[in-house]
Design an enzyme around this catalytic site. Sequence first.
Site, PDB file in Angstrom:
ATOM      1  N   ASP A   1       0.849  -1.194   0.000  1.00  0.00           N
ATOM      2  CA  ASP A   1       0.000   0.000   0.000  1.00  0.00           C
ATOM      3  C   ASP A   1       0.885   1.245   0.000  1.00  0.00           C
ATOM      4  OD1 ASP A   1      -2.256   1.565   0.191  1.00  0.00           O
ATOM      5  OD2 ASP A   1      -2.594   1.194   2.318  1.00  0.00           O
TER       6      ASP A   1
ATOM      7  N   GLU B   1       2.535   5.088  -4.084  1.00  0.00           N
ATOM      8  CA  GLU B   1       2.449   6.020  -5.236  1.00  0.00           C
ATOM      9  C   GLU B   1       3.727   6.833  -5.477  1.00  0.00           C
ATOM     10  OE1 GLU B   1      -1.040   4.432  -4.035  1.00  0.00           O
ATOM     11  OE2 GLU B   1       0.062   5.816  -2.766  1.00  0.00           O
TER      12      GLU B   1
ATOM     13  N   ASP C   1      -9.297   4.117  -1.487  1.00  0.00           N
ATOM     14  CA  ASP C   1     -10.170   4.659  -0.435  1.00  0.00           C
ATOM     15  C   ASP C   1     -11.473   5.193  -1.020  1.00  0.00           C
ATOM     16  OD1 ASP C   1      -7.972   4.068   1.008  1.00  0.00           O
ATOM     17  OD2 ASP C   1      -7.464   6.115   1.561  1.00  0.00           O
TER      18      ASP C   1
END
Length: 919
Positions: free
Chosen positions: A444, A447, A567
């Site tokens: 996770d 990015e 999300d």
Amino acid sequence: MAMASSSSSSLAFSLSLLLLSLILCFSPTQSSNTIGKGYRLISIEESPDGGFIGYLQVKQKNKIYGSDITTLRLFVKHETDSRLRVHITDARKQRWEVPYNLLPREQPPPLGKAIGKSRKSPITVQEISGSELIFSFTTDPFTFAVKRRSNHQTLFNSTSSLVFKDQYLEISTSLPKDASLYGLGENSQANGIKLVPNEPYTLYTEDVSAINLNTDLYGSHPMYMDLRNVGGKAYAHAVLLLNSNGMDVFYRGDSLTYKVIGGVFDFYFIAGPSPLNVVDQYTQLIGRPAPMPYWSLGFHQCRWGYRNLSVVEDVVDNYKKAKIPLDVIWNDDDHMDGHKDFTLNPIAYPRAKLLAFLDKIHKIGMKYIVINDPGIGVNTSYGTYQRAMAADVFIKYEGKPFLAQVWPGPVYFPDFLNPKTVSWWGDEIKRFHDLVPIDGLWIDMNEVSNFCSGLCTIPQGKQCPSGEGPGWVCCLDCKNITKTRWDDPPYKINATGVVAPVGFKTIATSATHYNGVREYDAHSIYGFSEAIATHKALLDVKGKRPFILSRSTFVGSGQYAAHWTGDNQGTWQSLQVSISTMLNFGIFGVPMVGSDICGFYPQPTEELCNRWIEVGAFYPFSRDHANYYSPRQELYQWNTVADSARNALGMRYKILPFLYTLNYEAHMTGAPIARPLFFSFPDYTECYGNSRQFLLGSSFMISPVLEQGKTEVEALFPPGSWYHMFDMTQAVVSKSGKRVTLQAPLNFVNVHLYQNTILPMQQGGLISKDARTTPFSLVITFPAGASEGYATGKLYLDEDELPEMKLGNGQSTYVDFYASVGNGTVKMWSQVKEGKFALSKGWVIERVSVLGLKGTGQATDVQINGSPMTEKIEVSSKEHTYVIGLEDEEENKSVMVEIAGLEMLVGKDFKMSWKMGMH
């Protein structure tokens, strides 16, 4: 972790820049007409590898967005019959490209010393033709077009002047207004899967919550599929601009313009002509999707906020008590010691008790997956940090590791472009696996996400983070970095939807990776490079088929990882958007995809969670996940939701053999597991914009309720016969395609199977391991009332954790099923490849259900492998009821025939037939 946290900070930033956003209104600041006059082609000739090399010279220099690169090298090659590459770069100097070791592909010829011939030399080449694609060009100014040979359609046409500067590249193509475009992700498209003109399409990986619509999100996939109906026949093609730099793509309906802040033009044109052909040819280039273990197709439960092991044990027990299927239990970072990777919280998750719990669930076939973030806590007593510093694996800024802040507080980020990092990462995963026998990893925040911006230092004399307030508030001492053109490029992409600086809440773009590579160039491939390293590590450690879930993705990520859409919100809009996002990722070559069921935050209503599990039960990756700050939303928390879950997941677990076969197809050909309707019905233009229904495979259609308070759904049925999977006597039949209003009470989802299909099923269960041991049944669908028909299906089976998913290893079986009806006789048969594995498991086909038969339903003279069957078997029939009947009332009469009590071995060829009594 998946979190509301950085999403909230991004949202606050968005609000603070709202006025700026309104002023900019996301329109191009310069058009190519004002930027320059483009280039002229001064030479072109064939290269030794079968391609063509040409040289382009700038016509008129200007300083807008920087200086023009004077001379460009053009390389054109038909790499396959269906793929054309057009590569344009600086003729004198190597420029950044997506690394060839990360995404293996043909390399263009090295840059030569001699640049072109005299501009007076005649250019005799007019066009470069391939089997299906033709490259043509004009010389002054240089423009090019790609055409389809078979129907002469222009697929791409660089209508205006080419712009090529160090930090600004621009090219445009004209488009017919009736072209339907899909792709250009990752973003949340409120208007559905089909691209809408004049909406923002920015590609740059960002930790921006998926609640933000039409904004660049976690992944970058600079490809689009173009579907056109020409004279009643569909033709699809795709265009990939393989470039990892940030870019804005302006789609105006009749044109599309790329504005890119670095790298090269590396275009791949994919000929198709069907949507399935396109994805096959595309994944042939970027890498076939990873094979997934069988258990990963079961249902997954996660939550950020399982504060201790007893809560996790309670969740597993409650799913069992509620008789809701569950295969995988997850931990967000609750299991960690101070949010640090590769650690266990000794109080909340004591190792001895965790190992006992895992031993218990592993024995019954359940699995356990934990989260892992790339940021490594700066902590001299932390072994992972110590070993990382000793191996020198971190991204640098001016020679020192770049400091950021994520959940552990101050962190450094591993540089996965560095081979030493890949080795170190693999060792850390092995150490953790030795500590806790995890079954997969969830990567996770890659990015990469940073709670701070700029150049930061750890504050002296105060704790960071303090432990008070939200953990995503920056507590480092930071200052903006704007002194380089990499941190403050001349052209501002629409990052985060408000033209945020490219280094906002991420690594400073002037930071450097291995071999001096700038973060400016490599930013959007961070998650991709981490997925590759993680895949290698898990394969080395476990020797089994890895399961990796990654938030950030790039072109080729599907070869290594699954994806969830980040999300989202517990809202009806997020439920609707989840379908188009899922369908887009299938086109991108990432077929194992899904959204947080019931929404990540805030808490959904009971009605919404009912409807969401009825959709999410049919996502390829099906997981309920919720935020730390939201109330509990496991599927058993509401009685009505538990009913919907048992119903929808009950069907999912029955069709697991079908889903697993689709997983095999995806691995072999790239075919998406979940598909838009136009994949199976490309000539039926009514379905080109449909994002409210979807298919699993080519024929299994889900038509969910997506709006509050509705107990019926208007569904589009392409031409043919569709049979309801929860009551196979119910059918929708239409010769030309129709919209039909279907009843859909709260605990009911409409799922239909198309004609000419053979669907292998099992009896289901609460864990996929158990469901796999149950007898098989075959559902066979013919066009309703047809006196003649033909149906096909397939089944792939293997030892599901073998690293390779393929035939020929002695531990897999593939079966083709066939059926026909004609002259009052029904026949079905199988052709088995490598039946040994299926025979070793003793799998049998216990029942066949044949739908749409014309006649009385009296099945007589039943034969199996040439022998009459009179004992043991049970024959029954029921008439079909049609929601919409055929125009001819006589044709409207057809029956379903079921034969049970069979014992046909899956791993052995069979032939079966019977005669139908006729009216």
